[in-house]
Design a protein around this motif. Structure first.
Motif, mmCIF file in Angstrom:
data_model
loop_
_atom_site.group_PDB
_atom_site.id
_atom_site.type_symbol
_atom_site.label_atom_id
_atom_site.label_comp_id
_atom_site.label_asym_id
_atom_site.label_seq_id
_atom_site.Cartn_x
_atom_site.Cartn_y
_atom_site.Cartn_z
ATOM 1 N N ALA A 113 82.355 31.620 -39.871
ATOM 2 C CA ALA A 113 81.651 31.315 -38.620
ATOM 3 C C ALA A 113 80.458 30.402 -38.870
ATOM 4 N N ALA A 114 79.719 30.632 -39.949
ATOM 5 C CA ALA A 114 78.577 29.781 -40.275
ATOM 6 C C ALA A 114 79.033 28.357 -40.576
ATOM 7 N N SER A 115 80.158 28.210 -41.253
ATOM 8 C CA SER A 115 80.686 26.879 -41.559
ATOM 9 C C SER A 115 81.098 26.154 -40.286
ATOM 10 N N VAL A 116 81.755 26.871 -39.375
ATOM 11 C CA VAL A 116 82.156 26.272 -38.102
ATOM 12 C C VAL A 116 80.925 25.848 -37.311
ATOM 13 N N ALA A 117 79.922 26.720 -37.248
ATOM 14 C CA ALA A 117 78.708 26.400 -36.491
ATOM 15 C C ALA A 117 78.007 25.169 -37.042
ATOM 16 N N ALA A 118 78.036 24.989 -38.372
ATOM 17 C CA ALA A 118 77.371 23.842 -38.988
ATOM 18 C C ALA A 118 78.136 22.543 -38.771
ATOM 19 N N ALA A 119 79.438 22.650 -38.510
ATOM 20 C CA ALA A 119 80.281 21.445 -38.448
ATOM 21 C C ALA A 119 80.655 21.029 -37.038
ATOM 22 N N VAL A 120 80.611 21.951 -36.076
ATOM 23 C CA VAL A 120 81.107 21.677 -34.725
ATOM 24 C C VAL A 120 80.067 22.135 -33.713
ATOM 25 N N SER A 121 79.761 21.273 -32.760
ATOM 26 C CA SER A 121 78.808 21.637 -31.711
ATOM 27 C C SER A 121 79.541 22.249 -30.525
ATOM 28 N N ASP A 122 78.783 22.894 -29.650
ATOM 29 C CA ASP A 122 79.312 23.460 -28.414
ATOM 30 C C ASP A 122 80.416 24.473 -28.689
ATOM 31 N N VAL A 123 80.139 25.421 -29.584
ATOM 32 C CA VAL A 123 81.086 26.479 -29.913
ATOM 33 C C VAL A 123 80.558 27.809 -29.386
ATOM 34 N N ASP A 124 81.409 28.544 -28.690
ATOM 35 C CA ASP A 124 81.095 29.915 -28.285
ATOM 36 C C ASP A 124 81.528 30.806 -29.442
ATOM 37 N N LEU A 125 80.564 31.243 -30.247
ATOM 38 C CA LEU A 125 80.848 31.844 -31.540
ATOM 39 C C LEU A 125 80.656 33.359 -31.500
ATOM 40 N N HIS A 126 81.608 34.076 -32.114
ATOM 41 C CA HIS A 126 81.539 35.529 -32.198
ATOM 42 C C HIS A 126 81.981 35.974 -33.585
ATOM 43 N N VAL A 127 81.443 37.117 -34.028
ATOM 44 C CA VAL A 127 81.861 37.727 -35.289
ATOM 45 C C VAL A 127 81.986 39.223 -35.081
ATOM 46 N N VAL A 128 82.822 39.854 -35.915
ATOM 47 C CA VAL A 128 83.004 41.300 -35.832
ATOM 48 C C VAL A 128 83.219 41.852 -37.235
ATOM 49 N N ASP A 129 82.600 43.012 -37.493
ATOM 50 C CA ASP A 129 82.772 43.676 -38.778
ATOM 51 C C ASP A 129 82.399 45.147 -38.611
ATOM 52 N N ALA A 130 82.938 45.974 -39.498
ATOM 53 C CA ALA A 130 82.657 47.406 -39.442
ATOM 54 C C ALA A 130 81.422 47.800 -40.241
ATOM 55 N N ASP A 131 80.832 46.868 -40.976
ATOM 56 C CA ASP A 131 79.700 47.152 -41.859
ATOM 57 C C ASP A 131 78.420 46.602 -41.240
ATOM 58 N N ASP A 132 77.542 47.485 -40.800
ATOM 59 C CA ASP A 132 76.314 47.015 -40.137
ATOM 60 C C ASP A 132 75.372 46.318 -41.113
ATOM 61 N N THR A 133 75.419 46.691 -42.407
ATOM 62 C CA THR A 133 74.592 45.996 -43.390
ATOM 63 C C THR A 133 75.019 44.540 -43.516
ATOM 64 N N ALA A 134 76.329 44.311 -43.572
ATOM 65 C CA ALA A 134 76.830 42.943 -43.634
ATOM 66 C C ALA A 134 76.477 42.173 -42.366
ATOM 67 N N LEU A 135 76.558 42.826 -41.218
ATOM 68 C CA LEU A 135 76.238 42.140 -39.967
ATOM 69 C C LEU A 135 74.765 41.769 -39.884
ATOM 70 N N ASP A 136 73.886 42.598 -40.438
ATOM 71 C CA ASP A 136 72.467 42.246 -40.466
ATOM 72 C C ASP A 136 72.254 40.941 -41.240
ATOM 73 N N LEU A 137 72.983 40.770 -42.333
ATOM 74 C CA LEU A 137 72.897 39.528 -43.094
ATOM 75 C C LEU A 137 73.574 38.391 -42.345
ATOM 76 N N ALA A 138 74.684 38.674 -41.676
ATOM 77 C CA ALA A 138 75.378 37.645 -40.907
ATOM 78 C C ALA A 138 74.458 37.039 -39.846
ATOM 79 N N ARG A 139 73.624 37.860 -39.234
ATOM 80 C CA ARG A 139 72.692 37.352 -38.226
ATOM 81 C C ARG A 139 71.778 36.270 -38.795
ATOM 82 N N ARG A 140 71.431 36.409 -40.054
ATOM 83 C CA ARG A 140 70.571 35.413 -40.695
ATOM 84 C C ARG A 140 71.327 34.119 -40.975
#
Length: 263
Positions: A113-140
């Motif tokens: 998702a981070a790679s897509v966001a850096a390469a393409v504009s105007d993206v409605d981006l979402h992520v999902v994971d079962a690990d809240d620790t990983a998601l806290d880092l994903a937010r960064r």
């Protein structure tokens, strides 16, 4: 962190210590630890922890992924360089859509998702994971406004929400192959982010079925796995109204199974 070639011989005492501990890329890692440490005491501590087997990415809090530097941390899966194949495939699929909606499932720290966001504009981006620790880092690692969903598989997603691209690196190591993984992975990454059942395909097969509810017509489901696994999954044909293909990486071992919803 990109690791292309082993380092050369050096008189650097830290690199020498790391090399004796089994670190193939000792010079590169010594430089990273020096860059991260705030002083000699912390540097000594980091070197000792690395020599004891902790992943250098966990110690310095980041990993190089293509042109990006992503936040990582102890206890989470570290994105592998082989996943750049999936990132490139997802970027190409996203660019082919107008105002695309993109989801990274099993996202971990969200390298795709981070790679897509850096390469393409105007993206409605979402992520999902079962690990809240990983998601806290994903937010960064992700832009403001990204939809962050905590839960198993695709279950946390809003119903009737359709995506043009769904990309994922699900756990796909067969349970029996756990002991073949590196010591770093076995001891410092969660098994739930690595193992995918007897043949490694439990999460992959479930995702292929579940994605039908969230994939738009013409949309693409892109899943990283081993090449032999991808060929097996694609030979299975997938659900009705899917076209499938396999993109194999330069290493010959990593592949992306591609499923396009036709109607």
């Amino acid at each position: 962190m990109t690791r292309n070639t082993p380092d050369d011989a050096t008189d650097d005492p830290i690199a020498g210590l790391l090399r004796r501990a089994g670190c193939v890329f000792a010079v590169e890692e010594a430089a990273l630890l020096r860059e991260h440490a705030t002083g000699a005491t912390e540097l000594d501590q980091l070197v000792a922890r690395r020599a004891a087997g902790e992943p250098v990415e966990h110690l310095v809090g980041c990993v190089r992924f293509g042109d990006l530097r992503l936040a990582v941390g102890p206890g989470v899966f570290v994105p592998r360089q082989r996943s750049l194949l999936l990132a490139r495939t997802a970027i190409a699929a996203t660019r082919a859509r107008r105002s695309p909606a993109v989801l990274e499932a099993f996202c971990g720290v969200a390298p795709i998702a981070a790679s897509v966001a850096a390469a393409v504009s105007d993206v409605d981006l979402h992520v999902v994971d079962a690990d809240d620790t990983a998601l806290d880092l994903a937010r960064r690692n992700l832009p403001d406004g990204t939809g962050i969903h905590l839960g198993t598989g695709l279950d946390p997603l809003p119903r009737h929400r359709l995506f043009d691209v769904i990309a994922a690196v699900p756990p796909y190591v067969p349970d029996s192959a756990f002991d073949l993984l590196t010591s770093e992975a076995r001891h410092h990454e969660p098994r739930s982010a690595l193992l995918g059942g007897p043949d490694g395909l439990d999460h992959i097969k479930a995702l292929v079925v579940a994605a039908q509810e969230w994939l738009a017509v013409g949309g693409e489901l892109l899943i990283e796995m081993n090449t032999a696994q991808a060929e097996q999954v694609v030979r299975g044909g997938g659900p009705p109204h899917y076209e499938s293909d396999v993109v194999v990486g330069d290493d010959g071992q990593t592949a992306v199974a591609c499923f396009r919803r036709t109607r």
